[in-house]
Design an enzyme around this catalytic site. Structure first.
Site, PDB file in Angstrom:
ATOM      1  N   LEU A 343      18.564 127.343  51.450  1.00 16.55           N
ATOM      2  CA  LEU A 343      17.590 126.517  52.169  1.00 16.55           C
ATOM      3  C   LEU A 343      18.114 126.096  53.523  1.00 16.55           C
ATOM      4  O   LEU A 343      17.357 125.851  54.449  1.00 16.55           O
ATOM      5  CB  LEU A 343      17.285 125.258  51.351  1.00 16.55           C
ATOM      6  N   GLY A 344      19.411 125.952  53.642  1.00 17.16           N
ATOM      7  CA  GLY A 344      19.950 125.522  54.920  1.00 17.16           C
ATOM      8  C   GLY A 344      21.422 125.224  54.805  1.00 17.16           C
ATOM      9  O   GLY A 344      22.033 125.417  53.761  1.00 17.16           O
ATOM     10  N   GLY A 346      24.280 122.302  55.752  1.00 15.19           N
ATOM     11  CA  GLY A 346      24.521 120.924  56.171  1.00 15.19           C
ATOM     12  C   GLY A 346      25.887 120.783  56.798  1.00 15.19           C
ATOM     13  O   GLY A 346      26.558 121.770  57.069  1.00 15.19           O
ATOM     14  N   PHE A 348      28.683 119.825  55.578  1.00 10.33           N
ATOM     15  CA  PHE A 348      29.827 120.358  54.865  1.00 10.33           C
ATOM     16  C   PHE A 348      29.437 121.233  53.687  1.00 10.33           C
ATOM     17  O   PHE A 348      30.055 121.232  52.636  1.00 10.33           O
ATOM     18  CB  PHE A 348      30.794 119.256  54.448  1.00 10.33           C
ATOM     19  N   GLY A 349      28.394 122.012  53.844  1.00  8.03           N
ATOM     20  CA  GLY A 349      28.072 122.954  52.802  1.00  8.03           C
ATOM     21  C   GLY A 349      26.674 123.507  52.944  1.00  8.03           C
ATOM     22  O   GLY A 349      25.896 123.061  53.774  1.00  8.03           O
ATOM     23  N   VAL A 351      22.913 124.615  51.187  1.00  9.31           N
ATOM     24  CA  VAL A 351      22.008 124.141  50.153  1.00  9.31           C
ATOM     25  C   VAL A 351      21.162 125.309  49.653  1.00  9.31           C
ATOM     26  O   VAL A 351      20.629 126.073  50.452  1.00  9.31           O
ATOM     27  CB  VAL A 351      21.095 123.019  50.700  1.00  9.31           C
ATOM     28  N   ASP A 463      24.370 108.738  59.359  1.00 12.14           N
ATOM     29  CA  ASP A 463      24.044 110.035  59.953  1.00 12.14           C
ATOM     30  C   ASP A 463      22.547 110.304  59.826  1.00 12.14           C
ATOM     31  O   ASP A 463      22.138 111.394  59.449  1.00 12.14           O
ATOM     32  CB  ASP A 463      24.856 111.150  59.294  1.00 12.14           C
TER      33      ASP A 463
END
Ligand SMILES: *[C@@H]1O[C@H](CO)[C@@H](O)[C@H](O)[C@H]1NC(C)=O
Ligand SMILES: *[C@@H]1O[C@H](CO)[C@@H](O)[C@H](O)[C@H]1NC(C)=O
Ligand SMILES: *[C@@H]1O[C@H](CO)[C@@H](O)[C@H](O)[C@H]1NC(C)=O
Length: 651
Positions: A343-344, A346, A348-349, A351, A463
């Site tokens: 899905l995308g 981020g 730090f990882g 998804v 954030d």
């Protein structure tokens, strides 16, 4: 004597930095043993080379070589820049490679590019032909492409102002180069099937390109050199690699060898240097050993112990909360983390979308192992969000910590993230309507109020940005990604860290002085989101020079605030609501933190229980330190707006 010691020290210091702070990848040739280190789309590794677009041998006879685009990226992200205290640190890098282009039709086309990209995503659809696998008709020229490239272009395309069919250029989010040079005067012919040596260097200020025929490095003169602050054009984590395309004319685009050296500016490397210095005064050996021991102990001992403690806490605290998943369950839910289900990406990882065995759709966040603080961030995230319950927060279902994999399982948000919805490229088919926008912003406000004042232990989001606002099936806002949130006690007002976390454009100005997030800095980020949603523009506008806040404030001064409204809404919005959201956005973006409204006031205004805030005509100057103020007054919800009384005109 002292002087000798001093110069030795200086020498060791430099030496230790060099030692501590570059990451190097060397590929003298490409074969099956290195395949797993790359993400390959429409390309191949064959005959000792990266074939960025395919050759005739594969994969099927009916595969057309025409109109193809391909990408091959190193499957590893690099930290390109970071913000600490008041400055941005940029990583320098050197990429040297030998390229070889072989015509397959009479005149050959289209070309090859060295690329720095924000994600490992495939090349955009229809990025063949003149787009070199970098852009397509809709993403070309869009600052949100997040691509910087050095093109080796073998075809003259008129749209891009190309000088000829044998040139290099530097491209920033557009196929139209910002600077370009023909290679012909330098006796280099790209599509000649011969080896061509290229060197792309970035020193933190200038991006320079050297090209030579034959595979010899020659640093005597840069063919191109362009001053560019890459932190303004790319996200902090980037991928390096190559892209290429063919058109009606085709060619084979190959990379035969590649060395990449990137300065390591991650926080651990800094700490390593400082500790290395303190330990190793007299001897290089001591210094290096000290550093190695430090790294070793830190990696193995410290992180392990600390994370275990946190883990235990997370486990014991979570009764009735999120559950523990088995790795097996999650790998099968996500088809072994298939790229198709991603899905995308981020902070730090990545998804992934997944389907549990009981048919529940979920989002699985896979914490990447190359973010060195992964484990701690992971545990912090579980501990915090497992305690929070609010209709505008993404619900966590569980986690998994097995075989070195760190995974978080969330409710799947069918409508993705707010930024995707607002900034969708092909915006013709669907524009997020005003009612939904207003509801989303109200939802974000209500989630923040909960975090700041209503939950058991005060939480700062730290954030908040459009890409962290998810949307459920009814387009309700759900805040996600509390990776940077830290629990703070109600009586303490902020949390101190050494570096300012967050995303440029959403970070309050005082954070650069204090290095810490506060309730007010969250309010500032909320203001940025509100303005984005109302205007349909990012906090740093297209030109990169002007901030959205300044632009909107200018329109407010000229009494044409409604001109700031997203033009794609085509005037279909409630005028009062639009004005209210814009004014609220500005009030929350007030340079002085004490003048910003609280989230409680924000909600009253959005709920039309209080009038929209009045603002000074000129955006007030940022004053540091902020004038002293009474804390209880700030936190009390009865504080009335003092913004209009407190104006201090600037500019
Ligand atoms: C890149 O190469 C230049 C010249 O050889 C060198 O001065 C610089 O330190 C190198 N940078 C990195 C990050 O390796
Ligand atoms: C890569 O580095 C090796 C070792 O320093 C050197 O022999 C080789 O020529 C380099 N290759 C390129 C493409 O820069
Ligand atoms: C450009 O690429 C994006 C992402 O692959 C795609 O959604 C869009 O439809 C493409 N636009 C064109 C004109 O092909």
């Amino acid at each position: 004597m002292a002087r000798v010691v001093l110069s030795l020290l200086v020498f060791f210091f430099k030496y230790s930095i060099v030692l501590a702070s570059v990451k190097t990848h060397t590929f003298p040739l490409f074969d099956e043993t290195v395949r797993s280190q790359f993400v390959i789309t429409n390309g191949n590794i064959n005959k000792g080379a990266l074939q960025v677009t395919r050759d005739t041998a594969n994969p099927t006879p009916e595969f057309s070589l025409k109109n193809q685009s391909g990408r091959i990226l190193l499957d590893k992200s690099f930290r390109l820049w970071k913000i600490s205290a008041e400055r941005t640190t940029l990583a320098s890098f050197n990429a040297t490679f030998v390229l070889s282009i072989v015509n397959q039709t009479a005149s050959g086309g289209e070309g090859l590019a060295f690329i720095i990209a924000s994600s490992k995503n495939d090349p955009p659809d229809n990025s063949y032909g003149e787009y070199l696998g970098l852009f397509n008709q809709s993403t070309d020229g869009s600052y949100s492409s997040d691509v910087v490239a050095v093109e080796f272009d073998t075809r003259k395309s008129t749209g891009a102002d190309d000088p000829d069919d044998n040139h290099v250029g530097i491209n920033v989010n557009s196929i139209k180069s910002v600077t370009r040079a023909s290679l012909s005067p330098h006796n280099v012919l790209l599509k000649n099937a011969s080896d061509i040596f290229a060197w792309v260097q970035y020193d933190g200020k200038n991006l320079s390109v050297y090209v030579n025929a034959g595979n010899v490095s020659d640093a005597s003169n840069a063919l191109l050199s362009f001053a560019i602050d890459l932190s303004k054009n790319l996200p902090d984590n980037v991928y390096f690699g190559f892209s290429a395309s063919t058109g009606n004319e085709t060619e084979l685009n190959c990379i035969r060898s590649w060395n990449l050296t990137v300065e390591d500016i991650s926080d651990s490397s800094n700490k390593g240097t400082i500790i290395g210095l303190a330990v190793g005064v007299p001897l290089v050996v001591v210094l290096i050993l000290g550093f190695l021991i430090f790294v070793f102990v830190r990696r193995v001992g410290y992180t392990h112990r600390k994370s275990q403690r946190l883990m235990e806490r997370a486990l014991t605290d979570s009764t009735g909360g999120p559950r523990k998943f088995r790795l097996k369950e999650l790998t099968s839910a996500t088809h072994n983390f298939d790229k198709k289900y991603k899905l995308g990406e981020g902070g730090f990882g990545s998804v992934y979308r997944g389907l549990l065995s009981n048919k529940t759709p979920v989002a699985v966040k896979r914490v990447s192992d190359n973010s060195h603080q992964g484990l701690q961030e992971f545990l912090a995230e579980i501990t915090i969000i497992s305690r929070l319950r609010h209709k505008n927060l993404v619900r966590i279902l569980g986690w998994c910590h097995e075989d070195g994999e760190l995974l978080l399982v969330y409710d799947l948000m069918p409508n993705g993230s707010l930024d995707k919805l607002i900034f969708k490229m092909d915006n013709k088919n669907e524009v997020l309507d005003w009612d939904r926008r207003y509801r989303i912003v109200s939802g974000v406000a209500s989630a923040l109020l909960y975090l700041h004042e209503e939950c058991e232990q005060q939480v700062l989001h730290r954030d908040l940005k459009a890409s962290n606002v998810m949307l459920d099936s009814e387009y309700n806002a759900r805040l996600g990604d509390f990776g940077l949130a830290r629990l703070i006690e109600h009586d303490k007002n902020s949390y101190t860290t050494t570096a300012v976390a967050g995303t440029p454009g959403y970070i309050a100005p005082e954070c650069f002085h204090t290095g810490r997030a506060t309730i007010e800095s969250d309010v500032f980020s909320f203001g940025a989101v509100a303005l984005e949603v109302a205007c349909g523009r990012r906090p740093r506008m297209e030109s990169q020079q002007i901030h959205l806040v300044d632009w909107v404030w200018g329109l407010y001064r000229e009494n044409r605030l409604l001109d700031a409204a997203d033009t794609r809404l085509a005037q279909k919005f409630d005028r009062d609501e639009m004005l209210c959201m814009l004014q609220l956005g500005l009030a929350c973006s007030h340079p002085n933190s004490q003048e910003r409204p609280t989230m409680r006031q924000v909600l009253q205004i959005l709920g039309k229980d209080a009038p929209p805030p009045l603002l000074p005509l000129f955006k007030p100057a940022f004053v540091w330190p902020a004038p002293p103020s009474n804390m209880s007054e700030i936190l009390s919800s009865s504080r009335d707006f003092s913004i209009q009384e407190n104006q201090s005109s600037s500019e």
